[in-house]
Design a protein around this motif. Structure first.
Motif, PDB file in Angstrom:
ATOM      1  N   PRO A  52       5.791   1.531  -1.761  1.00  8.99           N
ATOM      2  CA  PRO A  52       4.471   1.177  -2.292  1.00  8.99           C
ATOM      3  C   PRO A  52       3.494   2.347  -2.309  1.00  8.99           C
ATOM      4  O   PRO A  52       2.622   2.423  -3.166  1.00  8.99           O
ATOM      5  N   ALA A  72       1.966  -5.547  -0.953  1.00  8.37           N
ATOM      6  CA  ALA A  72       2.757  -5.179   0.223  1.00  8.37           C
ATOM      7  C   ALA A  72       1.929  -4.367   1.220  1.00  8.37           C
ATOM      8  O   ALA A  72       2.024  -4.581   2.429  1.00  8.37           O
ATOM      9  N   GLU A  74      -0.812  -6.565   2.985  1.00 12.36           N
ATOM     10  CA  GLU A  74      -0.320  -7.530   3.965  1.00 12.36           C
ATOM     11  C   GLU A  74       0.249  -6.869   5.210  1.00 12.36           C
ATOM     12  O   GLU A  74       0.710  -7.558   6.110  1.00 12.36           O
ATOM     13  N   ARG A  75       0.219  -5.538   5.267  1.00 14.31           N
ATOM     14  CA  ARG A  75       0.733  -4.869   6.466  1.00 14.31           C
ATOM     15  C   ARG A  75      -0.219  -5.133   7.621  1.00 14.31           C
ATOM     16  O   ARG A  75      -1.416  -5.333   7.443  1.00 14.31           O
TER      17      ARG A  75
END
Length: 88
Positions: free
Chosen positions: A3, A50, A53-54
């Protein structure tokens, strides 16, 4: 899919830098733009999702607040600090 590479940011990028790169790419790749690319836009959206949401590292604890003591029985309830005098 990395990402960070999709968004073009380094691995130590701050959330603000990641969001700025995401917004820039969405403006470039949006269907209403001059040169839209729906496949690349889908990659950018997935990469941002992605990274968003880490897990975020916890914030450092706040310093302890000073404890206010209650006035003793003979002490007035209100205490005033230094007064600032202004010339009229």
């Amino acid at each position: 899919m990395d990402p960070y590479a999709v968004l073009g940011v380094p691995r130590d990028a701050t959330p603000a830098e990641i969001a700025a790169a995401y917004r820039r790419l969405v403006r470039e790749l949006h269907p209403d733009a001059a040169d839209p690319d729906p496949d690349r836009l889908a990659e950018v959206l997935a990469a941002y999702r992605a990274l968003r949401e880490r897990p975020v590292p916890p914030a450092p604890p706040h310093p302890p607040r000073p404890v206010r003591r209650r006035p003793s029985p003979g002490e007035p309830d209100i205490r005033a600090g230094p007064v600032r005098w202004e010339r009229w």
